[in-house]
Design a protein around this motif. Structure first.
Motif, PDB file in Angstrom:
ATOM      1  N   LEU A   1      75.898 -63.522 -39.822  1.00  0.00           N
ATOM      2  CA  LEU A   1      75.220 -62.437 -40.530  1.00  0.00           C
ATOM      3  C   LEU A   1      75.931 -61.113 -40.292  1.00  0.00           C
ATOM      4  O   LEU A   1      76.386 -60.840 -39.187  1.00  0.00           O
ATOM      5  CB  LEU A   1      73.773 -62.319 -40.051  1.00  0.00           C
TER       6      LEU A   1
ATOM      7  N   VAL B   1      68.726 -59.553 -45.675  1.00  0.00           N
ATOM      8  CA  VAL B   1      69.611 -60.275 -44.765  1.00  0.00           C
ATOM      9  C   VAL B   1      70.952 -60.416 -45.477  1.00  0.00           C
ATOM     10  O   VAL B   1      71.013 -60.940 -46.598  1.00  0.00           O
ATOM     11  CB  VAL B   1      69.032 -61.668 -44.420  1.00  0.00           C
TER      12      VAL B   1
ATOM     13  N   GLU C   1      74.180 -58.222 -41.366  1.00  0.00           N
ATOM     14  CA  GLU C   1      73.077 -57.284 -41.141  1.00  0.00           C
ATOM     15  C   GLU C   1      71.732 -57.950 -41.407  1.00  0.00           C
ATOM     16  O   GLU C   1      71.600 -58.770 -42.300  1.00  0.00           O
ATOM     17  CB  GLU C   1      73.229 -56.094 -42.090  1.00  0.00           C
ATOM     18  N   VAL C   2      70.753 -57.589 -40.584  1.00  0.00           N
ATOM     19  CA  VAL C   2      69.358 -57.939 -40.826  1.00  0.00           C
ATOM     20  C   VAL C   2      68.612 -56.615 -40.821  1.00  0.00           C
ATOM     21  O   VAL C   2      68.604 -55.903 -39.820  1.00  0.00           O
ATOM     22  CB  VAL C   2      68.793 -58.882 -39.740  1.00  0.00           C
TER      23      VAL C   2
ATOM     24  N   GLU D   1      63.136 -58.459 -36.530  1.00  0.00           N
ATOM     25  CA  GLU D   1      64.532 -58.659 -36.917  1.00  0.00           C
ATOM     26  C   GLU D   1      65.151 -59.792 -36.114  1.00  0.00           C
ATOM     27  O   GLU D   1      65.963 -60.550 -36.644  1.00  0.00           O
ATOM     28  CB  GLU D   1      65.324 -57.364 -36.750  1.00  0.00           C
ATOM     29  N   ASP D   2      64.767 -59.919 -34.841  1.00  0.00           N
ATOM     30  CA  ASP D   2      65.303 -61.003 -34.005  1.00  0.00           C
ATOM     31  C   ASP D   2      64.907 -62.369 -34.545  1.00  0.00           C
ATOM     32  O   ASP D   2      65.710 -63.306 -34.545  1.00  0.00           O
ATOM     33  CB  ASP D   2      64.826 -60.853 -32.554  1.00  0.00           C
TER      34      ASP D   2
ATOM     35  N   GLY E   1      70.423 -66.948 -39.239  1.00  0.00           N
ATOM     36  CA  GLY E   1      71.717 -67.126 -38.582  1.00  0.00           C
ATOM     37  C   GLY E   1      72.137 -68.589 -38.496  1.00  0.00           C
ATOM     38  O   GLY E   1      73.314 -68.891 -38.308  1.00  0.00           O
TER      39      GLY E   1
ATOM     40  N   ASP F   1      67.002 -62.949 -37.638  1.00  0.00           N
ATOM     41  CA  ASP F   1      68.379 -63.228 -37.207  1.00  0.00           C
ATOM     42  C   ASP F   1      68.500 -64.678 -36.742  1.00  0.00           C
ATOM     43  O   ASP F   1      69.444 -65.384 -37.108  1.00  0.00           O
ATOM     44  CB  ASP F   1      68.771 -62.263 -36.085  1.00  0.00           C
ATOM     45  N   SER F   2      67.537 -65.125 -35.974  1.00  0.00           N
ATOM     46  CA  SER F   2      67.541 -66.492 -35.458  1.00  0.00           C
ATOM     47  C   SER F   2      67.417 -67.526 -36.575  1.00  0.00           C
ATOM     48  O   SER F   2      68.160 -68.511 -36.623  1.00  0.00           O
ATOM     49  CB  SER F   2      66.401 -66.658 -34.453  1.00  0.00           C
TER      50      SER F   2
END
Length: 146
Positions: free
Chosen positions: A33, A53, A35-36, A20-21, A28, A24-25
């Motif tokens: 965002l 996402v 939610e992921v 998820e990180d 994003g 997100d990266s």
């Protein structure tokens, strides 16, 4: 229903090690965002290879979809599209269809037909019996015999 998913993207074909990180990266960069959500197996807690996402701004989601669809992420070619807009329709987790209903004969016996595009191993709930039928005629013959 469609308006509920305007800023929500389906991301498929993910490497099972993508986190998820990482998502997100990467996503994003297109905007904030909400939610992921990396989908994981409920028993093993390992990635199922797809995620959702959700962006605050639907325009950011469109930009991310346009730029990221077909790109390589963690050595995998990913699919990015608006959630709920898939080619197969319905839930994305399977390749095939499932129908269940009650027969018209007395006693209301249930009938189930499952069709699959490719072989797949699926665990059935305890006590459930699944019968694989090769042809429609065989399925109808089995129903007539019951």
């Amino acid at each position: 229903m469609e308006s509920d998913n305007v800023g929500k993207l389906f991301v498929g074909g993910l490497n099972f090690d993508t986190t998820e990180d990482v998502l997100d990266s990467i996503f994003g960069k297109y905007g904030p965002l909400l939610e992921v959500l990396l989908m994981k197996d409920r028993e093993t807690h390992k990635s199922r290879g797809f995620a959702f996402v959700t962006f605050e701004n639907p325009d950011d989601a469109k930009d991310a979809e346009k730029d990221m669809n077909g790109k390589i992420l963690d050595s995998r070619n990913i699919t990015v599209e608006q959630a709920g807009q898939g080619r197969r329709g319905g839930f994305r987790g399977g390749r095939g269809s499932f129908r269940s209903g009650y027969g018209s004969r007395g006693g209301g016996s249930g009938g189930i037909e499952i069709t699959m595009e490719a072989p797949r191993v699926t665990a059935a709930p305890e006590g459930m019996i699944i019968r694989v039928v090769a042809e429609k005629e065989e399925f109808e013959a089995l129903n007539a015999a019951e």
